[in-house]
Design a protein around this motif. Sequence first.
Motif, mmCIF file in Angstrom:
data_model
loop_
_atom_site.group_PDB
_atom_site.id
_atom_site.type_symbol
_atom_site.label_atom_id
_atom_site.label_comp_id
_atom_site.label_asym_id
_atom_site.label_seq_id
_atom_site.Cartn_x
_atom_site.Cartn_y
_atom_site.Cartn_z
ATOM 1 N N VAL A 132 49.416 39.110 38.475
ATOM 2 C CA VAL A 132 49.435 38.145 39.097
ATOM 3 C C VAL A 132 49.720 38.189 41.202
ATOM 4 O O VAL A 132 50.527 38.631 41.870
ATOM 5 C CB VAL A 132 49.612 36.416 39.478
ATOM 6 C CG1 VAL A 132 49.183 35.881 40.363
ATOM 7 C CG2 VAL A 132 48.821 36.260 37.986
ATOM 8 N N LEU B 213 44.161 36.068 41.805
ATOM 9 C CA LEU B 213 43.783 36.963 42.072
ATOM 10 C C LEU B 213 44.809 37.557 40.410
ATOM 11 O O LEU B 213 46.048 38.180 40.642
ATOM 12 C CB LEU B 213 43.184 38.815 42.330
ATOM 13 C CG LEU B 213 42.291 38.084 43.385
ATOM 14 C CD1 LEU B 213 42.225 39.169 43.864
ATOM 15 C CD2 LEU B 213 41.345 37.389 43.144
ATOM 16 N N GLY B 214 44.178 37.584 39.043
ATOM 17 C CA GLY B 214 45.172 38.142 38.055
ATOM 18 C C GLY B 214 44.472 39.093 36.830
ATOM 19 O O GLY B 214 43.008 39.253 36.931
ATOM 20 N N ASN B 215 45.696 39.695 36.187
ATOM 21 C CA ASN B 215 44.829 41.278 35.994
ATOM 22 C C ASN B 215 45.676 41.255 34.779
ATOM 23 O O ASN B 215 46.941 40.845 34.425
ATOM 24 C CB ASN B 215 44.854 42.160 36.355
ATOM 25 C CG ASN B 215 43.833 42.870 36.533
ATOM 26 O OD1 ASN B 215 43.244 42.802 36.742
ATOM 27 N ND2 ASN B 215 44.332 44.457 37.066
#
Lengths: 200, 536
Positions: free
Chosen positions: A56, A45-47
């Motif tokens: 990440v 999951l990245g932001n």
Amino acid sequence: MIPDFPEANAQIMKMLNRHLKDQVRLKAPVFHMANITKAHEGDCLGNIDENEKHTVNKMERVESKFFIPNEEVETITTSDILKKLTEAAGSMASQMEIGIFKQMTKAVAETGNNLDNKPLTPDTLLDAMEKIPMSFEDDDISKPINNVLLVSEEGMKKLNEAESQSSPEEIAQRKEREQQIIKKKHQEHMDDLNSRKIVD
Amino acid sequence: MDIIKEMHHDPFLQRAIEYWLDSANELGYQPLFCSWLSLNGHSVKYSIKSTVIEQGKDVVSVDANGKPYAYQLKGGDIDTKRWRSEVKPEIEAMIDLVIDHPDIDKRKKHVSYLVTNGEINDAVRLEITKYNESKWKKTPLKYLTRGDLLQAFQGMANGITPKDAVSYKQLMDLIFKDGHGTPNISSAYAFLKEIFKLDEPKRAKAEVKRLIAAGMLYATMIAGQYRNTGNYHSVVQVMVILITLIFHTVDKYKLEKKYWSECYKIIWEDLLTSAEKLENEISEKGFDPSQASPIMKSVFPFRVHATTSTIFALKLSQKLQGKDSWKTILDPEISQKYSGTIFAWGESAFIPVVFLALLLEEAGQTSSTTLIEDSISKIIEKNGRNAKEIDGLLSTYYNVEAAVEIYFNLALEPLEESFKCRSHLIKSLIEILVRLDQRSFLEKNWKEISHIRFESFTLEKMEDFYLWRAKRGENLTTYPRKQQSWAGLKKEAEEKNGKSLPDTIKKYPEFLPFFLSVFAHRANPDSLGYLHSKCK
């Protein structure tokens, strides 16, 4: 071998899984307050935040053992199985809650939104309210979307005691302060909204 | 032509092929027959796609030595009555008339074949023999019947069979699905991907041709029930999966065209023909609500939507191929038929809207920007911070089949995902507007747009673009800037030219609209930006 009833078994397994999920939801209330998103593919999951900082995180597995020893097989009942499932759910739920509290603690440390270990009182609650953003339904000052307060039973008891021991003047002062905070928060909300635009 | 090759006899597969072949008509087995010719070294020159045959020839091919062949395809048994009234006159035309094709040397006599998936009775065989000994002596008629076709098609799977009983069951479930419905995409993809053996790191190039032929066989069987009911939307979906796997194989193993392009051409023609048949059906009959049972009235809009999404993909594909036929969508009488057929059941529902918008933009119609703006407004309404519904619009990972299950509470697992304040498609739509210089709408709505997180998926490898679901990759959430530079938006939008797309799909951009209509979750700023650039 004697015949089995695989389709009925499948339905029973479905019900047990449902029970497990419901128990996890019950025992991990904070986790389930967050918007649930499903990762349909991928392994991380990245932001990218508003400042274009990209973080990440690998997805973490939450698991628990569900085990029926041989010696229990003959005597185990349905309620025993449900009890074991509930225990497994509890274990999974606590992993999820620990995970989310870890993230929240990290976020608090990064933003500085903490109360420096002050005891929980109606006044420190108002201090907390001043630090965090507040949304308003339809941008209407009369419709603040209240934030969620997470407090232990013990903490809640103390909070209620402090409130009941307050004088009418103190209560009125806190009410006034609350209104001022809401007014300020509404202004911040509107300023934030008006700051959102296409520039140059 | 050597039909009977050494093969692994699989009685289970044979029964499955028999079941499919016996229920197909000539148009149903024609694509597979053409693939089989290609596998035997023939180059298929043309293949008639309707029941009107040209000079008695449904299919024309040339073998490796340049010798031309003509085939007339029939469905079912040929008895004496049928032979005399229907078939023989067409055979005579096939034998007598030279093949009129630029790639075929008219001086070379062609070999003529009568092909049927039924039987030719003894009296007819005798008559053929007599003619072959007399008036057809110079160019005797040959024939292939049910048994020959069964062996030929089973040979295409030679050694490439479902790996175990569970896979066979999966194949049976796919083949026996109700032909009125839609294919289970995830199941069909998983089965065909197994056949293509894409998880193996190396692949002998010559084997690929066999793999593609086997894939064609299984895909044709899966599509069989849909073809029989005239459910062309579902035929298209199955062929999209097949082509996707071919492209994936090509890109993964860096295959030269000679190993796959002949077969691809045949499958592509089949896909286009099916989509065109669907379009013709709607052009003639429109969407008639009386087609739906009164009890199932609520499902009808979803059926209509699924149809429209395939047709709009076809029109955009025609545009990308440089065909004028895409312009029929501009005809007011035709476009009226599609008015109101799209509704926002999920973000995937906007993909045909994007296709239509790109076509209208090309035609200089300002309604193109209105379509994109309305789509963004709908996402804001349903997924934005002030959305009244808890869940919001389903993301592009949910197709219309999933939407029907959720809408009617039929889903096996309850929907636990919330789409509030997030969108997989809004960034793509924003960038289309930016490329069209539509600043004012974005200025007016940026307050709301900036509360919606842009969701996307970053693939680990370029060819993973073709995967139904990738094991590796990053689920990326991007928080939009509160103050967004217009110049920055323009720069980002102009850069979306397909650089993340695999090579083969860029060489065949006409396939991309169909691909995105099935693999909606691959509709992202880069893939839609690439389509946009190709439309200009």
